[in-house]
Scaffold this active site. Sequence first.
Site, PDB file in Angstrom:
ATOM      1  CE  LYS A 177       2.468  -8.945  11.125  1.00 18.96           C
ATOM      2  NZ  LYS A 177       2.458  -9.794   9.905  1.00 18.96           N
ATOM      3  CD  GLU A 253      12.316   2.242   4.385  1.00 16.42           C
ATOM      4  OE1 GLU A 253      12.446   1.101   3.933  1.00 16.42           O
ATOM      5  OE2 GLU A 253      13.238   2.876   4.913  1.00 16.42           O
ATOM      6  CB  CYS A 287       9.616  -1.164  -2.840  1.00 11.07           C
ATOM      7  SG  CYS A 287      11.229  -0.891  -2.114  1.00 11.07           S
ATOM      8  CD  GLU A 385       4.431  -1.419  -5.244  1.00 12.24           C
ATOM      9  OE1 GLU A 385       3.502  -1.421  -4.413  1.00 12.24           O
ATOM     10  OE2 GLU A 385       5.619  -1.261  -4.932  1.00 12.24           O
TER      11      GLU A 385
HETATM   12  P1  NAD Z   1       1.476  -5.362   3.162  1.00 15.39           P
HETATM   13  O1  NAD Z   1       1.276  -3.920   3.440  1.00 15.39           O
HETATM   14  O2  NAD Z   1       0.323  -6.166   2.745  1.00 15.39           O
HETATM   15  O3  NAD Z   1       2.064  -6.088   4.462  1.00 15.39           O
HETATM   16  C1  NAD Z   1       3.226  -5.653   5.087  1.00 15.39           C
HETATM   17  C2  NAD Z   1       3.167  -6.038   6.549  1.00 15.39           C
HETATM   18  O4  NAD Z   1       2.110  -5.328   7.173  1.00 15.39           O
HETATM   19  C3  NAD Z   1       2.898  -7.518   6.795  1.00 15.39           C
HETATM   20  O5  NAD Z   1       3.666  -7.930   7.898  1.00 15.39           O
HETATM   21  C4  NAD Z   1       1.423  -7.533   7.144  1.00 15.39           C
HETATM   22  O6  NAD Z   1       1.031  -8.605   7.982  1.00 15.39           O
HETATM   23  C5  NAD Z   1       1.288  -6.218   7.888  1.00 15.39           C
HETATM   24  N1  NAD Z   1      -0.071  -5.670   7.906  1.00 15.39           N
HETATM   25  C6  NAD Z   1      -1.026  -5.774   6.949  1.00 15.39           C
HETATM   26  N2  NAD Z   1      -2.138  -5.132   7.330  1.00 15.39           N
HETATM   27  C7  NAD Z   1      -1.882  -4.599   8.554  1.00 15.39           C
HETATM   28  C8  NAD Z   1      -2.638  -3.822   9.474  1.00 15.39           C
HETATM   29  N3  NAD Z   1      -3.890  -3.459   9.211  1.00 15.39           N
HETATM   30  N4  NAD Z   1      -2.055  -3.437  10.621  1.00 15.39           N
HETATM   31  C9  NAD Z   1      -0.786  -3.776  10.895  1.00 15.39           C
HETATM   32  N5  NAD Z   1      -0.011  -4.523  10.080  1.00 15.39           N
HETATM   33  C10 NAD Z   1      -0.559  -4.932   8.914  1.00 15.39           C
HETATM   34  O7  NAD Z   1       2.655  -5.430   2.115  1.00 15.39           O
HETATM   35  P2  NAD Z   1       3.261  -6.713   1.392  1.00 15.39           P
HETATM   36  O8  NAD Z   1       2.275  -7.178   0.387  1.00 15.39           O
HETATM   37  O9  NAD Z   1       3.740  -7.673   2.430  1.00 15.39           O
HETATM   38  O10 NAD Z   1       4.557  -6.113   0.670  1.00 15.39           O
HETATM   39  C11 NAD Z   1       4.560  -5.544  -0.591  1.00 15.39           C
HETATM   40  C12 NAD Z   1       4.489  -4.035  -0.497  1.00 15.39           C
HETATM   41  O11 NAD Z   1       5.561  -3.541   0.294  1.00 15.39           O
HETATM   42  C13 NAD Z   1       4.630  -3.360  -1.842  1.00 15.39           C
HETATM   43  O12 NAD Z   1       3.711  -2.294  -1.928  1.00 15.39           O
HETATM   44  C14 NAD Z   1       6.052  -2.809  -1.814  1.00 15.39           C
HETATM   45  O13 NAD Z   1       6.285  -1.719  -2.636  1.00 15.39           O
HETATM   46  C15 NAD Z   1       6.183  -2.442  -0.377  1.00 15.39           C
HETATM   47  N6  NAD Z   1       7.607  -2.335  -0.018  1.00 15.39           N
HETATM   48  C16 NAD Z   1       8.145  -1.092   0.153  1.00 15.39           C
HETATM   49  C17 NAD Z   1       9.511  -0.955   0.441  1.00 15.39           C
HETATM   50  C18 NAD Z   1      10.152   0.391   0.615  1.00 15.39           C
HETATM   51  O14 NAD Z   1      11.295   0.441   1.059  1.00 15.39           O
HETATM   52  N7  NAD Z   1       9.498   1.483   0.284  1.00 15.39           N
HETATM   53  C19 NAD Z   1      10.294  -2.098   0.578  1.00 15.39           C
HETATM   54  C20 NAD Z   1       9.705  -3.349   0.381  1.00 15.39           C
HETATM   55  C21 NAD Z   1       8.348  -3.461   0.093  1.00 15.39           C
HETATM   56  O1  6OD Z   2      18.240  -1.220   0.631  1.00 15.31           O
HETATM   57  C1  6OD Z   2      17.489  -0.899   1.544  1.00 15.31           C
HETATM   58  O2  6OD Z   2      17.892  -0.455   2.635  1.00 15.31           O
HETATM   59  C2  6OD Z   2      16.043  -1.056   1.375  1.00 15.31           C
HETATM   60  N1  6OD Z   2      15.270  -0.611   2.384  1.00 15.31           N
HETATM   61  C3  6OD Z   2      15.550  -1.626   0.257  1.00 15.31           C
HETATM   62  C4  6OD Z   2      14.186  -1.772  -0.038  1.00 15.31           C
HETATM   63  C5  6OD Z   2      13.809  -2.480  -1.125  1.00 15.31           C
HETATM   64  C6  6OD Z   2      12.425  -2.676  -1.470  1.00 15.31           C
HETATM   65  O3  6OD Z   2      11.915  -3.665  -1.916  1.00 15.31           O
END
Ligand code: NAD
Ligand code: 6OD
Length: 481
Positions: A177, A253, A287, A385
Amino acid sequence: MSFTKNCLHFIDGQFVESEDGKRFTNVNPATEEEIGWVAEGGKREIDRAVEAARRALKGEWGRYSIRDRIAVVRRIGDLILERKEEFARLESLDTGKPYTLSLNLDIPRAAYNFHFFADYLHSVGTESYQMDAGQLHYAIRRPIGVVGLINPWNLPLLLLTWKMAPALAMGNTVVAKPAELTPMTATLLAEVIKEAGVPDGVVNVVHGFGPNSAGSFLTEHPDVNAISFTGETHTGKIIMAAASKSLKRLSFELGGKNPYIIFEDANLDEVIETTIQSSFSNQGEVCLAGSRIYVQRPIYDQFLERFVERTKQLIVGDPFDPKTNVGALISKEHLERVNGYLDIARNEGRILLGGKRPEGMEKGYYLEPTIVVDLPEQCRVVKEEVFGPVASILPFDTEEEVIARANATEYGLSATIWTNDLRRAHRVAHQIEAGVIWINTWFLRDLRTPFGGMKHSGIGREGGAHSVEFYSELTNITVKL
Ligand code: NAD
Ligand code: 6OD
């Protein structure tokens, strides 16, 4: 090459609309123009995708030899590279990030995710223990089953493939998804999956939203065995509750508010260049961004002066202009959210540079790279964040003090330490509460290493053996002769 792409679901090897015909509009964040429509999936599409994935586990895919799986996983990586310009163009259209970044980082890394796990599969083994003569334990590894992959919008293809490659390598089937804001490269990936000869139903992609939509139906589905989720911490909590009803295995993550510590003996030339990347690359929508920059007081003024000068050289603009360093933020809502943090920064501290829309750019969700100073430690800009091109610079005096401040957060994703003192580097690294720590570098990745966060930044680790562990199920067999 196309500047638009309509996005259908990919279910059981076919590109399909939603049964009720629902669609939503996809917008280019750099121009605010429509760039196509996206099929909006609901319960019916998730049900069909999960059924197809479950059937595929027992079909031809379930009988593939390891050699066949290695070949097909590798081929997906090859095909991504063959179409890398097309992937990069779609990634930049969807996200607003510079095309040069998509072409040189996101897309090659997505291909490498498949190549890496194809290679890694050669060396995946299990345990065996001998007891007294004739008594032996050995473990066998099997796929966990149907895996749901839910991804955010900041690194759409990189993060989707980071999960899909090991899931397929271990013989699972998947329902992905993608983020609703960035559906295009997942759709192109589905084309590549078909071209690579992956049997129908092994990979399914259902577009849609999160709550009460495709996302939550996937996490609630009783026939999904595991969910690998990357996204916001708050969403992770909701998914955990939904997944608990059918006891799914979870890998999370989540968000980060990563301390980035610069000691007075660091090599400032290297520090400045890397800090530009860790603050502003991908518009700061990373992130792992080093968003709390702690600088030891004796070099604070010098660092600030040089960092400001270097930041002024960054070019904000059209993602398809090769000179562009910083593109557009993902959406109007996200830009407003980041601007909300800048209002707080104005009230509680000082915006030293940037903080506004670049002059002459009327359209697109652009924000100048922004440097914020004089913030109190408890300010929300330091604690939460921001996920935008906003660097907060904070002075510190002692090692003990900076460790305490670095750890005073609910997050624990990554940290960066700059120093030429070897002992101090390791001493500090051992005390910082984060899953990933870089010393004198940032975002240097090796896919064999454990990747993930502690505290509210995640659950579990992925990468190398950790991905193998997550995407497989072990059975121990004991034999007495
Ligand atoms: P988000 O949590 O709003 O959405 C992520 C995904 O989850 C989307 O596909 C969304 O449609 C889905 N989603 C949202 N609500 C849901 C629910 N109730 N049930 C199931 N799925 C649901 O995040 P975002 O705004 O798209 O991305 C930014 C965030 O992602 C930031 O907090 C960032 O730090 C984090 N992030 C973390 C990493 C990591 O590796 N730790 C990497 C990239 C992004
Ligand atoms: O490098 C990766 O494998 C990874 N998961 C990066 C995540 C970046 C976050 O925005």
